[in-house]
Motif scaffolding. Structure first.
Motif, PDB file in Angstrom:
ATOM      1  N   GLU A   1      13.018 -24.530   1.662  1.00 42.77           N
ATOM      2  CA  GLU A   1      12.668 -24.099   3.015  1.00 42.77           C
ATOM      3  C   GLU A   1      11.586 -23.020   3.012  1.00 42.77           C
ATOM      4  N   SER A   2      11.223 -22.543   1.826  1.00 47.57           N
ATOM      5  CA  SER A   2      10.240 -21.463   1.733  1.00 47.57           C
ATOM      6  C   SER A   2       8.870 -21.941   2.198  1.00 47.57           C
ATOM      7  N   SER A   3       8.172 -21.069   2.916  1.00 43.91           N
ATOM      8  CA  SER A   3       6.793 -21.356   3.310  1.00 43.91           C
ATOM      9  C   SER A   3       5.938 -20.165   2.922  1.00 43.91           C
ATOM     10  N   VAL A   4       4.670 -20.423   2.695  1.00 40.50           N
ATOM     11  CA  VAL A   4       3.758 -19.348   2.318  1.00 40.50           C
ATOM     12  C   VAL A   4       3.712 -18.287   3.416  1.00 40.50           C
ATOM     13  N   LEU A   5       3.536 -18.740   4.651  1.00 42.87           N
ATOM     14  CA  LEU A   5       3.411 -17.809   5.767  1.00 42.87           C
ATOM     15  C   LEU A   5       4.692 -17.010   5.980  1.00 42.87           C
ATOM     16  N   GLY A   6       5.838 -17.664   5.845  1.00 38.37           N
ATOM     17  CA  GLY A   6       7.113 -16.982   6.060  1.00 38.37           C
ATOM     18  C   GLY A   6       7.368 -15.879   5.044  1.00 38.37           C
ATOM     19  N   LEU A   7       7.103 -16.157   3.774  1.00 36.80           N
ATOM     20  CA  LEU A   7       7.326 -15.161   2.723  1.00 36.80           C
ATOM     21  C   LEU A   7       6.328 -14.011   2.825  1.00 36.80           C
ATOM     22  N   VAL A   8       5.065 -14.345   3.105  1.00 34.17           N
ATOM     23  CA  VAL A   8       4.055 -13.302   3.275  1.00 34.17           C
ATOM     24  C   VAL A   8       4.421 -12.407   4.452  1.00 34.17           C
ATOM     25  N   SER A   9       4.868 -13.025   5.531  1.00 32.26           N
ATOM     26  CA  SER A   9       5.239 -12.279   6.733  1.00 32.26           C
ATOM     27  C   SER A   9       6.325 -11.253   6.443  1.00 32.26           C
ATOM     28  N   TYR A  10       7.324 -11.653   5.680  1.00 35.83           N
ATOM     29  CA  TYR A  10       8.450 -10.763   5.369  1.00 35.83           C
ATOM     30  C   TYR A  10       8.011  -9.601   4.478  1.00 35.83           C
ATOM     31  N   ALA A  11       7.280  -9.912   3.422  1.00 38.75           N
ATOM     32  CA  ALA A  11       6.820  -8.865   2.508  1.00 38.75           C
ATOM     33  C   ALA A  11       5.832  -7.927   3.198  1.00 38.75           C
ATOM     34  N   TRP A  12       4.958  -8.497   4.005  1.00 37.30           N
ATOM     35  CA  TRP A  12       3.961  -7.703   4.734  1.00 37.30           C
ATOM     36  C   TRP A  12       4.654  -6.698   5.657  1.00 37.30           C
ATOM     37  N   ALA A  13       5.685  -7.171   6.340  1.00 38.70           N
ATOM     38  CA  ALA A  13       6.439  -6.295   7.236  1.00 38.70           C
ATOM     39  C   ALA A  13       7.163  -5.209   6.451  1.00 38.70           C
ATOM     40  N   GLY A  14       7.733  -5.584   5.310  1.00 35.98           N
ATOM     41  CA  GLY A  14       8.456  -4.608   4.500  1.00 35.98           C
ATOM     42  C   GLY A  14       7.573  -3.461   4.056  1.00 35.98           C
ATOM     43  N   PHE A  15       6.405  -3.789   3.528  1.00 33.66           N
ATOM     44  CA  PHE A  15       5.480  -2.743   3.083  1.00 33.66           C
ATOM     45  C   PHE A  15       4.904  -1.962   4.261  1.00 33.66           C
ATOM     46  N   GLY A  16       4.557  -2.685   5.315  1.00 35.84           N
ATOM     47  CA  GLY A  16       3.966  -2.016   6.467  1.00 35.84           C
ATOM     48  C   GLY A  16       4.903  -1.014   7.105  1.00 35.84           C
ATOM     49  N   ALA A  17       6.173  -1.389   7.230  1.00 32.15           N
ATOM     50  CA  ALA A  17       7.150  -0.508   7.872  1.00 32.15           C
ATOM     51  C   ALA A  17       7.608   0.619   6.955  1.00 32.15           C
ATOM     52  N   ALA A  18       7.755   0.328   5.669  1.00 31.30           N
ATOM     53  CA  ALA A  18       8.260   1.338   4.735  1.00 31.30           C
ATOM     54  C   ALA A  18       7.199   2.355   4.339  1.00 31.30           C
ATOM     55  N   PHE A  19       5.978   1.881   4.075  1.00 33.94           N
ATOM     56  CA  PHE A  19       4.938   2.768   3.547  1.00 33.94           C
ATOM     57  C   PHE A  19       3.859   3.152   4.554  1.00 33.94           C
ATOM     58  N   GLY A  20       3.632   2.302   5.558  1.00 29.53           N
ATOM     59  CA  GLY A  20       2.583   2.602   6.528  1.00 29.53           C
ATOM     60  C   GLY A  20       2.736   3.966   7.183  1.00 29.53           C
ATOM     61  N   PRO A  21       3.897   4.257   7.780  1.00 25.31           N
ATOM     62  CA  PRO A  21       4.085   5.571   8.397  1.00 25.31           C
ATOM     63  C   PRO A  21       4.003   6.720   7.391  1.00 25.31           C
ATOM     64  N   VAL A  22       4.494   6.494   6.164  1.00 25.51           N
ATOM     65  CA  VAL A  22       4.442   7.551   5.139  1.00 25.51           C
ATOM     66  C   VAL A  22       2.999   7.885   4.793  1.00 25.51           C
ATOM     67  N   VAL A  23       2.195   6.852   4.593  1.00 24.03           N
ATOM     68  CA  VAL A  23       0.789   7.069   4.241  1.00 24.03           C
ATOM     69  C   VAL A  23       0.064   7.813   5.359  1.00 24.03           C
ATOM     70  N   LEU A  24       0.252   7.372   6.583  1.00 17.15           N
ATOM     71  CA  LEU A  24      -0.439   8.004   7.708  1.00 17.15           C
ATOM     72  C   LEU A  24      -0.007   9.456   7.901  1.00 17.15           C
ATOM     73  N   LEU A  25       1.291   9.691   7.888  1.00 17.22           N
ATOM     74  CA  LEU A  25       1.777  11.061   8.072  1.00 17.22           C
ATOM     75  C   LEU A  25       1.391  11.953   6.895  1.00 17.22           C
ATOM     76  N   SER A  26       1.378  11.393   5.699  1.00 22.18           N
ATOM     77  CA  SER A  26       1.002  12.172   4.511  1.00 22.18           C
ATOM     78  C   SER A  26      -0.450  12.614   4.561  1.00 22.18           C
ATOM     79  N   LEU A  27      -1.298  11.771   5.127  1.00 24.94           N
ATOM     80  CA  LEU A  27      -2.730  12.055   5.143  1.00 24.94           C
ATOM     81  C   LEU A  27      -3.174  12.888   6.337  1.00 24.94           C
ATOM     82  N   PHE A  28      -2.355  12.915   7.392  1.00 22.79           N
ATOM     83  CA  PHE A  28      -2.816  13.558   8.620  1.00 22.79           C
ATOM     84  C   PHE A  28      -1.957  14.723   9.121  1.00 22.79           C
TER      85      PHE A  28
END
Length: 451
Positions: free
Chosen positions: A350-377
């Motif tokens: 049932e795996s799809s390229v878009l589905g797996l990318v979507s999940y990993a992309w969200a994981g990194f974006g939510a976990a590290f995105g705010p940290v990177v922005l707040l750390s830099l600003f």
């Protein structure tokens, strides 16, 4: 690990693009457009805007701050140095998060490779997965960061050419032009009866993910001079926009060309169009662009995993006195382990390229995105705030993904990023940073003015 921070602007730009887009650009996005039309283009709009903001506001600051912060070579290393975390808990949490979500990200590439070998050579999916995974992992062992970045550059060029040639060739055919007049108008509309507010926000929210992708951020850290980032940004954004337009055009071309005989797997539309439009020699070269896209991303991801395993786990916790040769061996063993787990995930039919990318992309974006922005600003951001941000972002994505219906149809990066950002600020207010951490941030801000 960062190629001695000697990357030029052009190599950095295309390395970012190639390692970012992966097989998703040639398989996932054209497949989505093939099925649903240009309504899926909102993903592209969100990505372009997010990438531009990332280059504009994050790239220079991260390049300078990682060097100022004890020459940090990995994202967990930067977080530890940024917050003077002597206990190593922040590095441990961030390193584990990277390994978990990169496993899913790497799995998406393996699914893409398996689809490619399955369709081109007529292999069984599991055998195709095994062969593709072996090639990808072996390729990663060949060179380090510098070599990988240069190969990403050439692979990015090949991807761009392929995404331009295939749709142009299909649209040039008289039959396709005739079919275009009869196409459902909804396929060419960015907004149609299937468009919902939640769906639109979800597609645009892909842009949030850029702020937290370790394999992209590491390219910013590796560029030779912060001054080169302006030219690099222009090259990268030009490449990205043209490539996305090509991917969208490929999807529409597929919906026209295969209108009478729909494809069983929509994510193979580029492969079938390349076969249909060109002789086997040229078609084979174009299909090689898919393998290039997959390999350019997975090698970057596995390279980051290798550095996390060696620098942030082995060297930090187990053997601080380990030699370079020992670290290389440990890194390669770690890469094989990650690849094996990713391969098991990819076995799911049932795996799809878009589905797996979507999940990993969200994981990194939510976990590290705010940290990177707040750390830099924000100088008021604290170690405890950073740990809380990563945990809340990652857990929200994991939990939200399991829910269905109503508001839970919203892409998990939106609540994950929002909650993580909010918690990071609140915890930092309750548990403020040390005076040394504040002083270090002030010093970074001063150095920023001179570069």
């Amino acid at each position: 690990i960062l190629g001695g921070r000697k990357m030029g602007p052009a190599v950095t730009a295309l390395s970012v693009g190639a390692s970012d887009m992966s097989g998703w650009l040639l398989l996932g996005l054209p497949g989505a457009v093939y099925l649903s039309g240009l309504g899926e283009a909102w993903i592209g709009f969100g990505l372009v805007f997010g990438a531009w903001l990332n280059w504009l506001f994050v790239a220079k600051r991260l390049r300078i701050y990682t060097q100022v912060a004890n020459n940090s070579l990995t994202l967990p290393d930067f977080f530890e140095n940024r917050f003077n975390d002597s206990h190593g808990l922040l590095k441990l949490v961030s390193a584990l998060t990277i390994l978990i979500f990169f496993t899913f990200y790497a799995s998406s590439g393996m699914v893409g490779g398996a689809i490619l070998f399955e369709k081109v050579f007529g292999l069984d999916y599991n055998l195709a997965l095994l062969i593709g995974s072996f090639i990808i992992v072996s390729y990663t062992f060949v060179g380090g960061f510098f070599a990988v970045s240069w190969t990403d550059f050439f692979q990015g060029c090949l991807m761009l050419i392929a995404l331009l040639i295939v749709p142009i060739a299909i649209f040039s055919q008289p039959d396709t032009q005739a079919s275009f007049k009869q196409i459902d108008p909804a396929m060419l509309s960015f907004i149609n009866e299937k468009t919902t507010v939640i769906g639109l926000v979800s597609l645009l929210a892909w842009g949030l993910g850029y702020f937290g992708q370790p394999h992209i951020l590491s390219r910013f850290m590796a560029i030779g001079s912060p001054k080169d980032l302006v030219l690099s940004r222009r090259i990268a954004m030009s490449w990205m926009i043209v490539s996305l337009v090509g991917a969208l055009a490929t999807g529409i071309a597929g919906s026209l060309y295969f209108a009478a005989e729909p494809l069983e797997n929509s994510e193979t539309v580029f492969i079938h169009l390349a076969h249909a439009a060109f002789n086997p020699w040229i078609g084979g070269l174009l299909i090689a662009a898919i393998l290039s896209a997959i390999m350019s991303t997975i090698d970057s991801q596995l390279l980051v995993c290798s550095s996390v395993i060696t620098e942030d786990f082995y060297l930090k916790w187990l053997r601080p006195q380990a030699s370079s040769k020992e670290l290389m061996l440990v890194g390669r063993i770690g890469v094989i382990a990650i690849a094996l787990v990713a391969g098991v995930v990819a076995l799911n039919p049932e795996s799809s390229v878009l589905g797996l990318v979507s999940y990993a992309w969200a994981g990194f974006g939510a976990a590290f995105g705010p940290v990177v922005l707040l750390s830099l600003f924000w100088q008021g951001y604290s170690r405890n705030g950073a740990i809380s941000t990563i945990l809340v972002g990652a857990l929200t994505v994991v939990i939200w993904k399991q829910m269905t219906g109503g508001i839970f149809e919203l892409y998990e990066i939106v609540p994950g990023f929002t909650f993580a950002l909010f918690v990071g600020v609140i915890v930092s207010k309750i548990s403020p940073p040390t005076q040394k951490t504040i002083a270090d941030f002030v010093a970074f801000r001063e150095s920023l003015k001179t570069q």
